[in-house]
Design a protein around this motif. Structure first.
Motif, PDB file in Angstrom:
ATOM      1  N   LEU A  70       0.807  -1.467   0.075  1.00 34.97           N
ATOM      2  CA  LEU A  70       0.337   0.035   0.188  1.00 34.97           C
ATOM      3  C   LEU A  70       1.216   1.000   0.416  1.00 34.97           C
ATOM      4  CD1 LEU A  70      -2.417  -1.874   1.386  1.00 34.97           C
ATOM      5  CD2 LEU A  70      -3.288  -0.671   2.132  1.00 34.97           C
ATOM      6  N   ASP A  71       0.301   2.446  -0.733  1.00 37.72           N
ATOM      7  CA  ASP A  71       1.095   3.539  -1.257  1.00 37.72           C
ATOM      8  C   ASP A  71       0.958   4.662   0.272  1.00 37.72           C
ATOM      9  OD1 ASP A  71       2.000   6.304  -1.929  1.00 37.72           O
ATOM     10  OD2 ASP A  71       0.764   5.992  -3.817  1.00 37.72           O
ATOM     11  N   ALA A  72       1.630   4.968   1.088  1.00 34.78           N
ATOM     12  CA  ALA A  72       2.225   4.676   0.550  1.00 34.78           C
ATOM     13  C   ALA A  72       3.819   4.111   1.583  1.00 34.78           C
ATOM     14  CB  ALA A  72       3.301   6.727   1.522  1.00 34.78           C
ATOM     15  N   GLY A  73       3.341   3.794   3.162  1.00 35.76           N
ATOM     16  CA  GLY A  73       3.597   3.373   4.183  1.00 35.76           C
ATOM     17  C   GLY A  73       4.184   2.463   4.075  1.00 35.76           C
ATOM     18  N   LYS A  94      -1.857   5.773  -3.884  1.00 32.02           N
ATOM     19  CA  LYS A  94      -3.413   6.996  -4.105  1.00 32.02           C
ATOM     20  C   LYS A  94      -3.328   7.612  -5.171  1.00 32.02           C
ATOM     21  CE  LYS A  94      -2.314   6.223   1.101  1.00 32.02           C
ATOM     22  NZ  LYS A  94      -2.197   6.828   1.878  1.00 32.02           N
ATOM     23  N   GLU A 107      -9.605   4.898   1.426  1.00 34.94           N
ATOM     24  CA  GLU A 107      -9.153   4.866   2.362  1.00 34.94           C
ATOM     25  C   GLU A 107      -9.356   4.892   3.384  1.00 34.94           C
ATOM     26  OE1 GLU A 107      -6.114   5.358   4.956  1.00 34.94           O
ATOM     27  OE2 GLU A 107      -4.429   4.488   4.305  1.00 34.94           O
ATOM     28  N   PRO A 108      -9.391   4.471   5.049  1.00 33.76           N
ATOM     29  CA  PRO A 108     -10.258   5.839   6.024  1.00 33.76           C
ATOM     30  C   PRO A 108      -9.309   6.952   6.282  1.00 33.76           C
ATOM     31  CG  PRO A 108      -9.650   3.502   6.640  1.00 33.76           C
ATOM     32  CD  PRO A 108      -9.249   3.326   5.632  1.00 33.76           C
ATOM     33  N   HIS A 109      -8.373   7.133   6.457  1.00 31.29           N
ATOM     34  CA  HIS A 109      -7.735   7.587   7.347  1.00 31.29           C
ATOM     35  C   HIS A 109      -7.103   9.480   6.312  1.00 31.29           C
ATOM     36  CE1 HIS A 109      -8.356   4.190   9.713  1.00 31.29           C
ATOM     37  NE2 HIS A 109      -7.288   3.700   9.744  1.00 31.29           N
ATOM     38  N   ALA A 110      -6.602   8.175   4.979  1.00 36.38           N
ATOM     39  CA  ALA A 110      -5.887   9.466   4.628  1.00 36.38           C
ATOM     40  C   ALA A 110      -6.778  10.788   3.194  1.00 36.38           C
ATOM     41  CB  ALA A 110      -5.022   8.903   3.076  1.00 36.38           C
ATOM     42  N   ASP A 130       2.050  -3.765   4.407  1.00 33.46           N
ATOM     43  CA  ASP A 130       1.392  -3.000   5.136  1.00 33.46           C
ATOM     44  C   ASP A 130       3.144  -2.214   5.732  1.00 33.46           C
ATOM     45  OD1 ASP A 130       1.186  -0.105   4.471  1.00 33.46           O
ATOM     46  OD2 ASP A 130      -0.751  -0.254   5.321  1.00 33.46           O
ATOM     47  N   ASP A 131       2.684  -1.065   6.416  1.00 31.52           N
ATOM     48  CA  ASP A 131       4.065  -0.508   7.514  1.00 31.52           C
ATOM     49  C   ASP A 131       3.127  -1.201   8.632  1.00 31.52           C
ATOM     50  OD1 ASP A 131       2.001   1.001   6.430  1.00 31.52           O
ATOM     51  OD2 ASP A 131       3.742   2.643   7.190  1.00 31.52           O
ATOM     52  N   ILE A 133      -0.278  -1.644  10.954  1.00 38.83           N
ATOM     53  CA  ILE A 133      -1.762  -2.311  11.407  1.00 38.83           C
ATOM     54  C   ILE A 133      -2.319  -1.532  12.084  1.00 38.83           C
ATOM     55  CG2 ILE A 133      -1.834  -4.376  11.614  1.00 38.83           C
ATOM     56  CD1 ILE A 133      -4.783  -5.106  10.835  1.00 38.83           C
ATOM     57  N   THR A 134      -3.657  -1.031  12.466  1.00 34.13           N
ATOM     58  CA  THR A 134      -4.567  -0.200  14.169  1.00 34.13           C
ATOM     59  C   THR A 134      -5.690  -0.644  13.748  1.00 34.13           C
ATOM     60  OG1 THR A 134      -3.177   1.877  13.673  1.00 34.13           O
ATOM     61  CG2 THR A 134      -5.179   1.450  14.969  1.00 34.13           C
ATOM     62  N   THR A 135      -6.424   0.333  13.069  1.00 31.84           N
ATOM     63  CA  THR A 135      -7.828  -0.365  13.621  1.00 31.84           C
ATOM     64  C   THR A 135      -8.646  -1.774  12.690  1.00 31.84           C
ATOM     65  OG1 THR A 135      -8.636   1.212  11.778  1.00 31.84           O
ATOM     66  CG2 THR A 135      -9.128   2.123  13.922  1.00 31.84           C
ATOM     67  N   LEU A 137      -9.102  -1.210   9.452  1.00 34.57           N
ATOM     68  CA  LEU A 137      -9.852  -0.448   8.134  1.00 34.57           C
ATOM     69  C   LEU A 137     -10.184  -0.772   6.885  1.00 34.57           C
ATOM     70  CD1 LEU A 137     -11.833   2.080  10.288  1.00 34.57           C
ATOM     71  CD2 LEU A 137     -12.797  -0.377   9.762  1.00 34.57           C
ATOM     72  N   THR A 138      -8.548  -0.158   6.564  1.00 29.46           N
ATOM     73  CA  THR A 138      -7.707   0.592   5.229  1.00 29.46           C
ATOM     74  C   THR A 138      -7.823  -0.820   5.119  1.00 29.46           C
ATOM     75  OG1 THR A 138      -6.516   1.722   6.335  1.00 29.46           O
ATOM     76  CG2 THR A 138      -5.804   0.932   4.144  1.00 29.46           C
TER      77      THR A 138
HETATM   78  O1  LIG Z   1      -5.130  -0.264  10.063  1.00 33.02           O
HETATM   79  P1  LIG Z   1      -5.812   0.939  10.236  1.00 33.02           P
HETATM   80  O2  LIG Z   1      -6.312   1.848  10.404  1.00 33.02           O
HETATM   81  O3  LIG Z   1      -6.400   1.230   8.987  1.00 33.02           O
HETATM   82  O4  LIG Z   1      -4.455   2.300   9.553  1.00 33.02           O
HETATM   83  C1  LIG Z   1      -3.662   1.260   8.896  1.00 33.02           C
HETATM   84  C2  LIG Z   1      -3.092   2.419   7.820  1.00 33.02           C
HETATM   85  O5  LIG Z   1      -3.195   3.367   8.378  1.00 33.02           O
HETATM   86  C3  LIG Z   1      -1.145   3.761   7.777  1.00 33.02           C
HETATM   87  O6  LIG Z   1      -1.431   4.379   6.329  1.00 33.02           O
HETATM   88  P2  LIG Z   1      -1.790   6.072   6.186  1.00 33.02           P
HETATM   89  O7  LIG Z   1      -3.176   6.487   5.777  1.00 33.02           O
HETATM   90  O8  LIG Z   1      -1.169   7.033   7.102  1.00 33.02           O
HETATM   91  O9  LIG Z   1      -1.467   6.553   4.873  1.00 33.02           O
HETATM   92  P3  LIG Z   1       0.441   6.590   4.231  1.00 33.02           P
HETATM   93  O10 LIG Z   1       0.423   4.767   4.249  1.00 33.02           O
HETATM   94  O11 LIG Z   1       0.416   7.462   3.378  1.00 33.02           O
HETATM   95  O12 LIG Z   1       1.559   7.262   5.577  1.00 33.02           O
HETATM   96  C4  LIG Z   1      -0.427   2.679   7.528  1.00 33.02           C
HETATM   97  O13 LIG Z   1       0.282   2.808   6.541  1.00 33.02           O
HETATM   98  C5  LIG Z   1      -2.070   1.615   7.643  1.00 33.02           C
HETATM   99  O14 LIG Z   1      -1.729   1.368   5.860  1.00 33.02           O
END
Ligand SMILES: O=P(O)(O)OC[C@H]1O[C@H](OP(=O)(O)OP(=O)(O)O)[C@H](O)[C@@H]1O
Length: 184
Positions: A70-73, A94, A107-110, A130-131, A133-135, A137-138
């Motif tokens: 996943l872009d970017a991390g 993205k 992507e729920p956060h970006a 990916d770098d 995982i938290t929630t 959702l992504t």
């Molecule tokens: O488990 P989640 O709560 O969904 O979060 C994890 C996502 O959040 C970060 O991405 P971010 O939106 O920060 O984008 P980036 O990789 O471009 O920094 C990370 O790279 C994951 O893709």
């Protein structure tokens, strides 16, 4: 340089980075911003190697056809796992390019809410990288989109699991195994 020429160069670069082969990741890592020291590439590659070994020993391990980062991390970890595993990889960007056969997911956060993975996924066994995982959702959004496109998601590899979220539980509910290098 005209906007059209710039767009063509960007599209070509994305295409070259997005469908990689295992002979190129090290050179690409050196080109990426922020990875300039002599030791950083070695550390990145060691992390990818360790993550790949953990996945090979995971009870849910299954072979895959392609990695999807996943872009970017997730880009650098994907390159590192590609190098360790000898796997081909793709990146979900993205960036919305005018190319045929693109998978779109949210992507729920970006700030840019849509992510685009180019090419065919039908019948492919996909291992997501990916770098962090938290929630979750992504990654579950991506899993759902991949399955809708006919892909078989074999698992998710992350460098870091933030255990303050419920990402692992969410992936389990979607029957996707998660393998991480470390927890936070
Ligand atoms: O488990 P989640 O709560 O969904 O979060 C994890 C996502 O959040 C970060 O991405 P971010 O939106 O920060 O984008 P980036 O990789 O471009 O920094 C990370 O790279 C994951 O893709």
């Amino acid at each position: 340089m005209t906007a059209t020429a710039r767009k063509a160069i960007t599209a070509d670069r994305v295409a070259r980075l997005g469908v990689g082969d295992t002979t190129r990741p090290v050179r690409i890592v050196h080109e990426l911003d922020g990875v300039r020291s002599d030791t950083a590439p070695d550390r990145v590659m060691a992390a990818g190697d360790n993550l790949w070994r953990l996945w090979c020993e995971h009870p849910a391990y299954r072979p895959h056809d392609v990695l999807l980062g996943l872009d970017a991390g997730g880009i650098i970890p994907t390159l590192a796992v590609s190098w360790a595993s000898g796997s081909h990889y793709r990146i979900a960007w993205k960036i919305n390019l005018d190319l045929p056969e693109k998978l779109v997911f949210h992507e729920p956060h970006a700030r840019r809410l849509e992510v685009f993975a180019y090419g065919r996924f039908k019948g492919q066994r996909v291992l997501i990288v990916d770098d962090e995982i938290t929630t979750g959702l992504t990654l579950t959004n991506l899993v759902t989109a991949l399955r809708s496109a006919g892909a078989d998601v074999t698992g998710v590899l992350c460098l870091v699991e933030d255990t303050t979220g419920d990402g692992r539980e969410l992936l389990e509910r979607h029957e996707v195994p998660l393998c991480v290098l470390t927890t936070l």
